[in-house]
Design a protein around this motif. Sequence first.
Motif, PDB file in Angstrom:
ATOM      1  N   SER A  45       0.846  -1.008  -0.074  1.00  0.00           N
ATOM      2  CA  SER A  45      -0.073  -0.030   0.047  1.00  0.00           C
ATOM      3  C   SER A  45       0.979   1.176  -0.167  1.00  0.00           C
ATOM      4  O   SER A  45       0.647   2.379  -0.739  1.00  0.00           O
ATOM      5  N   GLN A  88      -7.434   0.292  -0.072  1.00  0.00           N
ATOM      6  CA  GLN A  88      -7.745  -0.882   0.641  1.00  0.00           C
ATOM      7  C   GLN A  88      -8.895  -0.984   1.640  1.00  0.00           C
ATOM      8  O   GLN A  88      -9.655  -1.912   1.624  1.00  0.00           O
ATOM      9  N   ASP A 166      -6.149  -1.742  -4.709  1.00  0.00           N
ATOM     10  CA  ASP A 166      -5.591  -2.244  -3.460  1.00  0.00           C
ATOM     11  C   ASP A 166      -6.478  -3.256  -2.627  1.00  0.00           C
ATOM     12  O   ASP A 166      -7.143  -2.874  -2.055  1.00  0.00           O
ATOM     13  N   GLU A 167      -6.161  -4.393  -2.998  1.00  0.00           N
ATOM     14  CA  GLU A 167      -6.988  -5.676  -2.338  1.00  0.00           C
ATOM     15  C   GLU A 167      -8.374  -5.240  -2.605  1.00  0.00           C
ATOM     16  O   GLU A 167      -9.191  -5.498  -1.528  1.00  0.00           O
TER      17      GLU A 167
HETATM   18 MG    MG Z   1      -2.046  -2.796   2.474  1.00  0.00          MG
END
Ligand code: MG
Length: 243
Positions: A45, A88, A166-167
């Motif tokens: 991240s 995220q 991000d994820e």
């Molecule tokens: Mg992360």
Amino acid sequence: MSEPALSITGACKTFGGLKAVDDVSFRVNSGEIFGIAGPNGSGKSTLFNLMTGIPYGPSAGEVHFDGRRIDRWPAHRIARAGLCRTFQKDAEFPELSADETLQISAVYNGGQRRRDAADNVDKALTLVDFDPDRRTMRSDELSVYEKKQLMIASALVSNPSVLMLDEPASGLTKPEIEKLDALLIAVNRTGVTILLIEHVLSLLLSVSERLMVLNYGQILAEGDPQTVVKNPAVIEAYLGGRG
Ligand SMILES: [Mg+2]
Ligand SMILES: Nc1ncnc2c1ncn2[C@@H]1O[C@H](COP(=O)(O)OP(=O)(O)O)[C@@H](O)[C@H]1O
């Protein structure tokens, strides 16, 4: 050879004595899906943060996007140039509808005129296959998957050439992850380059043309995804107890 979409050279980000990202260099080709994996805390991240300037640029190193050096640019300039990201943590506006959220994103983040914004909102919601009947509902009434669609559409509404996720699969069920897989491929087919940080390895392996693995802020392995996941150092990093 064509210019890469992104070129990162010697990127570092330190927090006090901690090197969260430590001398990372890589290139992303225009049009590809580039996967990024790594145990928790490996700097994934932070790498996105320093590339997009949200909330900070790199401590050292360079980021080139579309042939221009962007690592000193303010975040809004980077986003408007076409490098857009999601976060995220889902951060929808609970009382706003998908339509309203995207309008705001297009006008305030994307700097678009209202009429252009309306067109881009339609385009983005259609591309992520958002149910038209649910566009005017409050966001806090949407399902987990619909919130993901909204999050991705919020980045797409600025017409990025590179989308950084991000994820995005966190919290999704297996069938939903399959839908997300198809969604990412559909977005990529429109010509959008994708950088994908993901914990769900099956998704990464399914969509990524190349895969980079970070560990302790450094690149542990990079290349063909099937080869990278068989690398003993990568297996050790995942099974070594930090994941
Ligand atoms: Mg992360
Ligand atoms: N704003 C911050 N201040 C201090 N340390 C941070 C900050 N952001 C991240 N870190 C630290 O940097 C390292 C990498 O974090 P992060 O990039 O979030 O990892 P990942 O996304 O791979 O899980 C971790 O050790 C984390 O605690």
